[in-house]
Design an enzyme around this catalytic site. Structure first.
Site, PDB file in Angstrom:
ATOM      1  N   ASN A   8      48.052  41.891  40.681  1.00  0.00           N
ATOM      2  CA  ASN A   8      47.346  43.073  41.169  1.00  0.00           C
ATOM      3  C   ASN A   8      46.888  42.749  42.589  1.00  0.00           C
ATOM      4  O   ASN A   8      45.926  42.015  42.773  1.00  0.00           O
ATOM      5  CB  ASN A   8      46.147  43.377  40.261  1.00  0.00           C
ATOM      6  CG  ASN A   8      45.293  44.521  40.797  1.00  0.00           C
ATOM      7  OD1 ASN A   8      45.681  45.192  41.757  1.00  0.00           O
ATOM      8  ND2 ASN A   8      44.148  44.750  40.172  1.00  0.00           N
ATOM      9  N   TRP A   9      47.609  43.299  43.548  1.00  0.00           N
ATOM     10  CA  TRP A   9      47.303  42.980  44.950  1.00  0.00           C
ATOM     11  C   TRP A   9      46.065  43.718  45.459  1.00  0.00           C
ATOM     12  O   TRP A   9      45.617  43.469  46.575  1.00  0.00           O
ATOM     13  CB  TRP A   9      48.510  43.295  45.844  1.00  0.00           C
ATOM     14  CG  TRP A   9      49.602  42.268  45.779  1.00  0.00           C
ATOM     15  CD1 TRP A   9      49.582  41.090  45.088  1.00  0.00           C
ATOM     16  CD2 TRP A   9      50.871  42.310  46.454  1.00  0.00           C
ATOM     17  NE1 TRP A   9      50.752  40.400  45.286  1.00  0.00           N
ATOM     18  CE2 TRP A   9      51.568  41.133  46.125  1.00  0.00           C
ATOM     19  CE3 TRP A   9      51.495  43.239  47.285  1.00  0.00           C
ATOM     20  CZ2 TRP A   9      52.854  40.850  46.604  1.00  0.00           C
ATOM     21  CZ3 TRP A   9      52.768  42.966  47.774  1.00  0.00           C
ATOM     22  CH2 TRP A   9      53.433  41.777  47.439  1.00  0.00           C
ATOM     23  N   LYS A  10      45.563  44.663  44.653  1.00  0.00           N
ATOM     24  CA  LYS A  10      44.400  45.464  45.090  1.00  0.00           C
ATOM     25  C   LYS A  10      44.682  46.032  46.488  1.00  0.00           C
ATOM     26  O   LYS A  10      45.834  46.382  46.775  1.00  0.00           O
ATOM     27  CB  LYS A  10      43.124  44.628  45.002  1.00  0.00           C
ATOM     28  CG  LYS A  10      42.976  43.974  43.610  1.00  0.00           C
ATOM     29  CD  LYS A  10      41.646  43.361  43.336  1.00  0.00           C
ATOM     30  CE  LYS A  10      41.651  42.761  41.923  1.00  0.00           C
ATOM     31  NZ  LYS A  10      40.360  42.224  41.524  1.00  0.00           N
ATOM     32  N   HIS A  94      41.170  49.821  35.586  1.00  0.00           N
ATOM     33  CA  HIS A  94      40.675  48.544  36.110  1.00  0.00           C
ATOM     34  C   HIS A  94      39.167  48.644  36.312  1.00  0.00           C
ATOM     35  O   HIS A  94      38.640  49.711  36.658  1.00  0.00           O
ATOM     36  CB  HIS A  94      41.381  48.209  37.431  1.00  0.00           C
ATOM     37  CG  HIS A  94      41.086  46.820  37.891  1.00  0.00           C
ATOM     38  ND1 HIS A  94      39.921  46.500  38.551  1.00  0.00           N
ATOM     39  CD2 HIS A  94      41.779  45.662  37.752  1.00  0.00           C
ATOM     40  CE1 HIS A  94      39.934  45.195  38.801  1.00  0.00           C
ATOM     41  NE2 HIS A  94      41.046  44.666  38.330  1.00  0.00           N
ATOM     42  N   GLU A  96      37.322  47.824  38.636  1.00  0.00           N
ATOM     43  CA  GLU A  96      36.913  48.336  39.955  1.00  0.00           C
ATOM     44  C   GLU A  96      37.023  49.857  39.996  1.00  0.00           C
ATOM     45  O   GLU A  96      36.222  50.526  40.657  1.00  0.00           O
ATOM     46  CB  GLU A  96      37.763  47.663  41.052  1.00  0.00           C
ATOM     47  CG  GLU A  96      37.351  46.212  41.251  1.00  0.00           C
ATOM     48  CD  GLU A  96      38.465  45.273  41.667  1.00  0.00           C
ATOM     49  OE1 GLU A  96      39.493  45.732  42.197  1.00  0.00           O
ATOM     50  OE2 GLU A  96      38.296  44.054  41.452  1.00  0.00           O
ATOM     51  N   GLU A 164      39.872  42.022  30.877  1.00  0.00           N
ATOM     52  CA  GLU A 164      39.345  41.410  32.099  1.00  0.00           C
ATOM     53  C   GLU A 164      37.820  41.488  32.069  1.00  0.00           C
ATOM     54  O   GLU A 164      37.245  42.541  32.394  1.00  0.00           O
ATOM     55  CB  GLU A 164      39.847  42.160  33.337  1.00  0.00           C
ATOM     56  CG  GLU A 164      41.348  42.139  33.512  1.00  0.00           C
ATOM     57  CD  GLU A 164      41.752  42.378  34.970  1.00  0.00           C
ATOM     58  OE1 GLU A 164      42.473  41.540  35.508  1.00  0.00           O
ATOM     59  OE2 GLU A 164      41.323  43.372  35.561  1.00  0.00           O
ATOM     60  N   GLY A 170      37.283  37.710  40.336  1.00  0.00           N
ATOM     61  CA  GLY A 170      37.017  37.296  41.710  1.00  0.00           C
ATOM     62  C   GLY A 170      35.843  36.346  41.860  1.00  0.00           C
ATOM     63  O   GLY A 170      35.364  36.124  42.967  1.00  0.00           O
ATOM     64  N   SER A 210      39.986  35.511  37.381  1.00  0.00           N
ATOM     65  CA  SER A 210      40.010  34.140  37.921  1.00  0.00           C
ATOM     66  C   SER A 210      41.103  33.258  37.321  1.00  0.00           C
ATOM     67  O   SER A 210      40.896  32.064  37.126  1.00  0.00           O
ATOM     68  CB  SER A 210      38.626  33.489  37.779  1.00  0.00           C
ATOM     69  OG  SER A 210      37.681  34.195  38.581  1.00  0.00           O
ATOM     70  N   GLY A 232      43.311  37.603  43.103  1.00  0.00           N
ATOM     71  CA  GLY A 232      43.331  36.733  44.278  1.00  0.00           C
ATOM     72  C   GLY A 232      44.505  35.761  44.334  1.00  0.00           C
ATOM     73  O   GLY A 232      45.176  35.634  45.371  1.00  0.00           O
TER      74      GLY A 232
HETATM   75  P1  13P Z   1      40.981  37.758  40.201  1.00  0.00           P
HETATM   76  O1  13P Z   1      42.231  37.096  39.687  1.00  0.00           O
HETATM   77  O2  13P Z   1      40.887  37.741  41.700  1.00  0.00           O
HETATM   78  O3  13P Z   1      39.764  37.275  39.512  1.00  0.00           O
HETATM   79  O4  13P Z   1      41.119  39.324  39.837  1.00  0.00           O
HETATM   80  C1  13P Z   1      41.457  39.685  38.549  1.00  0.00           C
HETATM   81  C2  13P Z   1      41.796  41.125  38.547  1.00  0.00           C
HETATM   82  O5  13P Z   1      40.952  41.968  38.798  1.00  0.00           O
HETATM   83  C3  13P Z   1      43.185  41.495  38.276  1.00  0.00           C
HETATM   84  O6  13P Z   1      43.300  42.850  37.998  1.00  0.00           O
END
Ligand code: 13P
Length: 247
Positions: A8-10, A94, A96, A164, A170, A210, A232
């Site tokens: 997931n590159w966000k 997600h 977010e 998640e 993150g 993470s 990340g």
């Molecule tokens: P991280 O791997 O940066 O913790 O993010 C996880 C995430 O939100 C994947 O959708």
């Protein structure tokens, strides 16, 4: 069931990132038939990534979709638009999207339904907050979120669940391996209760939060962890490939 290693590159990347599937394949060969690799870039990169993904045997998905097929929804992208580009998956719900954009379980369910109607696979995300974990409510939260975020039209293995924990995203923090095992067993039980043993046992359940090259192997070895959703560590192809290698 295949193991799904999903990036997931966000909101990261520029047009040059269309070369990343080839970079990935330069590091990680195509010989692991039991592992599917998926990249979910920001929407503007979908067409270029789908093309590169086909050449490099990497699946491509979107990070979000609207519940409607078209209409006056400035800034949104619909599931049929995503499907039309050749993408195979879409992340819905997600944390977010839930926390920053106010999406509810009902919204997530409607988006997942739109994805299924467009013949793409929704990756339905759930996970408890830090406060809910401290209050030992994480299993109840997962039960409620799953019950309400999976649409009635979902049948068997045409969707993916991603667990998640919000506090692990993150932050570099992860639940203990035992806690991940308990949660994934719980989710598997909920899925087999709702969809029957045959279908429920074949739904991929991803862990996210993470995941790094250093912890991927032990997390992916846990029962009912059928892949990972990586933020990340998926931005750098060396580390994304190292995680795929661990699978
Ligand atoms: P991280 O791997 O940066 O913790 O993010 C996880 C995430 O939100 C994947 O959708």
């Amino acid at each position: 069931m295949k193991t799904l290693i999903a990036a997931n590159w966000k909101m990261h990347g520029d047009l040059s990132w269309a070369d990343k599937p080839a970079e990935f394949r330069g590091i990680y060969p195509k010989d692991k038939s039991g592992v599917e690799c998926l990249i979910c870039p920001p929407s503007f990169l979908l067409p270029a990534l789908v093309k590169q993904g086909e050449e490099n045997e990497i699946l491509v998905g979107a990070q979000n979709c609207h519940a409607e097929t078209s209409g006056a929804f400035t800034g949104e992208i619909s599931a049929p638009m995503i499907a039309g580009l050749g993408a195979t998956h879409v992340i819905v719900g997600h944390s977010e999207r839930r926390s920053l954009f106010g999406e509810t379980d009902d919204d997530v369910s409607a988006k997942a339904e739109a994805a299924l109607n467009a013949n793409i696979i929704p990756i339905i995300c759930i996970g408890e907050s830090e406060a809910e974990r401290r209050a030992e409510k994480e299993l109840d939260v997962a039960t409620m979120q799953l019950a309400n975020s999976i649409p009635d039209c979902a049948k068997g293995a045409n969707f993916v669940v991603a667990y998640e924990p919000v506090w692990a995203i993150g932050t570099g923090l992860t639940p203990t391996l035992a806690d991940i095992r308990v949660m994934h067993n719980h989710i598997r039980g909920l899925l087999t209760d709702r969809f029957g043993q045959k279908h429920g046992a074949n739904i991929q359940i991803l862990y996210g939060g993470s995941v790094k090259p250093g912890n991927a192997e032990e997390i992916l070895a846990i029962d009912n962890v059928n892949g990972a959703l990586i933020g990340g560590a998926s931005l750098d192809m060396e580390s994304f490939a190292a995680i795929a290698m661990a699978a």
